[in-house]
Design an enzyme around this catalytic site. Structure first.
Site, mmCIF file in Angstrom:
data_model
loop_
_atom_site.group_PDB
_atom_site.id
_atom_site.type_symbol
_atom_site.label_atom_id
_atom_site.label_comp_id
_atom_site.label_asym_id
_atom_site.label_seq_id
_atom_site.Cartn_x
_atom_site.Cartn_y
_atom_site.Cartn_z
ATOM 1 C CB ALA A 165 -36.522 -75.353 81.986
ATOM 2 N N GLY A 195 -34.297 -79.961 80.989
ATOM 3 C CA GLY A 195 -33.081 -79.137 81.046
ATOM 4 C C GLY A 195 -32.052 -79.701 82.018
ATOM 5 C CD GLU A 200 -32.542 -80.334 77.090
ATOM 6 O OE1 GLU A 200 -33.082 -79.552 77.907
ATOM 7 O OE2 GLU A 200 -32.863 -80.383 75.894
ATOM 8 C CD GLU A 251 -37.649 -81.440 77.701
ATOM 9 O OE1 GLU A 251 -37.801 -82.664 77.519
ATOM 10 O OE2 GLU A 251 -36.542 -80.899 77.884
HETATM 11 C C1 HXC Z 1 -40.685 -75.967 88.537
HETATM 12 C C2 HXC Z 1 -40.698 -77.913 89.727
HETATM 13 C C3 HXC Z 1 -40.169 -78.620 88.624
HETATM 14 C C4 HXC Z 1 -39.889 -77.888 87.441
HETATM 15 C C5 HXC Z 1 -40.479 -80.006 90.240
HETATM 16 N N1 HXC Z 1 -40.880 -78.817 90.691
HETATM 17 N N2 HXC Z 1 -40.050 -79.925 88.974
HETATM 18 N N3 HXC Z 1 -40.956 -76.603 89.679
HETATM 19 N N4 HXC Z 1 -40.157 -76.566 87.445
HETATM 20 N N5 HXC Z 1 -39.340 -78.437 86.350
HETATM 21 C C6 HXC Z 1 -41.418 -78.495 92.002
HETATM 22 C C7 HXC Z 1 -42.851 -78.988 92.167
HETATM 23 O O1 HXC Z 1 -43.759 -78.068 91.587
HETATM 24 C C8 HXC Z 1 -42.965 -79.044 93.668
HETATM 25 O O2 HXC Z 1 -43.163 -77.738 94.173
HETATM 26 C C9 HXC Z 1 -41.570 -79.498 94.111
HETATM 27 O O3 HXC Z 1 -40.698 -79.187 93.022
HETATM 28 C C10 HXC Z 1 -41.507 -81.003 94.366
HETATM 29 O O4 HXC Z 1 -41.981 -81.665 93.209
HETATM 30 P P1 HXC Z 1 -43.116 -82.788 93.247
HETATM 31 O O5 HXC Z 1 -43.715 -82.857 91.886
HETATM 32 O O6 HXC Z 1 -44.052 -82.568 94.388
HETATM 33 O O7 HXC Z 1 -42.245 -84.088 93.554
HETATM 34 P P2 HXC Z 1 -42.524 -85.583 93.121
HETATM 35 O O8 HXC Z 1 -43.996 -85.919 93.288
HETATM 36 O O9 HXC Z 1 -41.549 -86.416 93.858
HETATM 37 O O10 HXC Z 1 -42.226 -85.639 91.548
HETATM 38 C C11 HXC Z 1 -40.918 -85.405 91.077
HETATM 39 C C12 HXC Z 1 -40.933 -85.162 89.548
HETATM 40 C C13 HXC Z 1 -41.963 -84.080 89.211
HETATM 41 C C14 HXC Z 1 -41.307 -86.479 88.839
HETATM 42 C C15 HXC Z 1 -39.527 -84.779 89.127
HETATM 43 O O11 HXC Z 1 -41.714 -82.922 90.036
HETATM 44 C C16 HXC Z 1 -41.943 -83.627 87.780
HETATM 45 O O12 HXC Z 1 -42.450 -84.309 86.895
HETATM 46 N N6 HXC Z 1 -41.363 -82.446 87.522
HETATM 47 C C17 HXC Z 1 -41.358 -81.837 86.196
HETATM 48 C C18 HXC Z 1 -40.376 -82.536 85.321
HETATM 49 C C19 HXC Z 1 -40.349 -81.924 83.906
HETATM 50 O O13 HXC Z 1 -41.413 -81.914 83.236
HETATM 51 N N7 HXC Z 1 -39.216 -81.413 83.501
HETATM 52 C C20 HXC Z 1 -39.092 -80.766 82.192
HETATM 53 C C21 HXC Z 1 -39.318 -79.284 82.359
HETATM 54 S S1 HXC Z 1 -39.307 -78.452 80.815
HETATM 55 P P3 HXC Z 1 -44.418 -77.370 95.117
HETATM 56 O O14 HXC Z 1 -44.280 -75.896 95.304
HETATM 57 O O15 HXC Z 1 -45.631 -77.808 94.383
HETATM 58 O O16 HXC Z 1 -44.166 -78.181 96.366
HETATM 59 C C22 HXC Z 1 -37.689 -78.325 80.421
HETATM 60 C C23 HXC Z 1 -37.423 -77.640 79.117
HETATM 61 C C24 HXC Z 1 -35.968 -77.589 78.811
HETATM 62 O O17 HXC Z 1 -36.832 -78.724 81.115
HETATM 63 C C25 HXC Z 1 -35.733 -76.845 77.549
HETATM 64 C C26 HXC Z 1 -34.671 -75.810 77.631
HETATM 65 C C27 HXC Z 1 -33.927 -75.734 78.908
#
Ligand code: HXC
Length: 258
Positions: free
Chosen positions: A65, A109, A112, A132
């Protein structure tokens, strides 16, 4: 209809829906989820579409998400708007099969969303996770429920509590994905599987989808009875006569979805 966060292409009875927010690794925001649920509703209505493939980019199916969208929200906000409630419910109500073709990250998400599909074909680059916990929250779209049924309690706890990622090989071994293919072949393999499904009797296909999904909702005895009754009901179709005649006449069946 024109979409900004997804791409929809229909060819040979298969709809290929590609998540397309490359700058955010296909993070799921309101717009993407709305567009996705609209596109799937359109696929459901479109007689040309018999199977759907949902995919992302080489780097990410979806990285979860959208954290930027969620970061400032309060409990009252997310509860009142039922964040991630309505659209995902719609996705699950599609009666045509949906195959998730996952390359790269399928996190939170994203994992999921893949699990909401009927089965997952993974590229050898795929990484699944429920990270998360690292954000001070937890899964909200099935990561503590579907994932537990798919891979068992121990692995689901591990994934949800540590936030670690699972690679494609472990995902296949654990039953999360149906097969792993080389990343370069991911789309072709998923489209080939979808085309194969599109060639079957769509009445039988819908019956299979409903019956397998039912197994997650009801006790075994009820599920078996439901399955047998649906099996019986397929004898009311012309496609059952055609399928069995074709076998005995040693020819390809010509199904007419009747
Ligand atoms: C918003 C995101 C994002 C996310 C990545 N980006 N994941 N933006 N929401 N979930 C954005 C980053 O901010 C960045 O933007 C660009 O995508 C590239 O990501 P990087 O982090 O620079 O890439 P990398 O170093 O290769 O790392 C990849 C990654 C990391 C390991 C996937 O991005 C990451 O950990 N993302 C978050 C994963 C996460 O926590 N997901 C769960 C979310 S909560 P900029 O603008 O900085 O370049 C969830 C709740 C669900 O899903 C519940 C109900 C649906």
């Amino acid at each position: 209809m024109a979409y900004e966060t997804i791409i929809v292409e229909v060819e040979d009875h298969v709809a290929l829906v590609t998540l397309n927010r490359p700058d955010a690794l296909n993070a799921l925001n309101d717009q993407l989820l709305k567009e996705l649920s609209t596109a799937l509703r359109e696929c459901q209505k479109n007689d040309k579409v018999r199977c759907i493939v949902l995919t992302g980019s080489d780097k990410a199916f979806a990285a979860g998400a959208d954290i930027k969208m969620m970061s400032e929200k309060s409990f009252v906000d997310v509860f009142s708007e039922d964040l991630f409630g309505p659209e995902p419910d719609m996705i699950q109500s599609v009666r045509k099969p949906i195959i998730a073709a996952v390359g790269g990250y399928a996190l939170g998400g994203g994992c999921e969303l893949a699990m909401m599909c009927d089965f997952i074909i993974a590229a050898d680059t795929a990484k699944f996770g429920q990270p998360e916990i690292n954000l001070g929250v937890m899964a909200g779209l099935g990561g503590s429920q579907r994932l537990t049924r798919f891979i068992g309690k121990s692995k689901a706890m591990d994934m949800n509590l540590t936030g670690r990622f699972m690679d494609a090989e472990e995902a296949e071994r654990s039953g999360l994905v149906s097969r792993v293919v080389p990343a370069k072949k991911l789309k072709d393999e998923a489209l080939a599987a979808a085309t194969k499904i599109a060639e079957k009797s769509q009445i039988a296909v819908m019956a299979v989808k409903e019956s397998v999904n039912r197994s997650y909702e009801v006790p075994l005895r009820e599920g078996l009875l439901f399955e047998r009754r649906v099996f019986h009901s397929l004898f009311a179709t012309e496609d059952q006569k055609e399928g069995m005649s074709a076998f005995m006449e040693k020819r390809e069946a010509q199904f007419r979805d009747k």
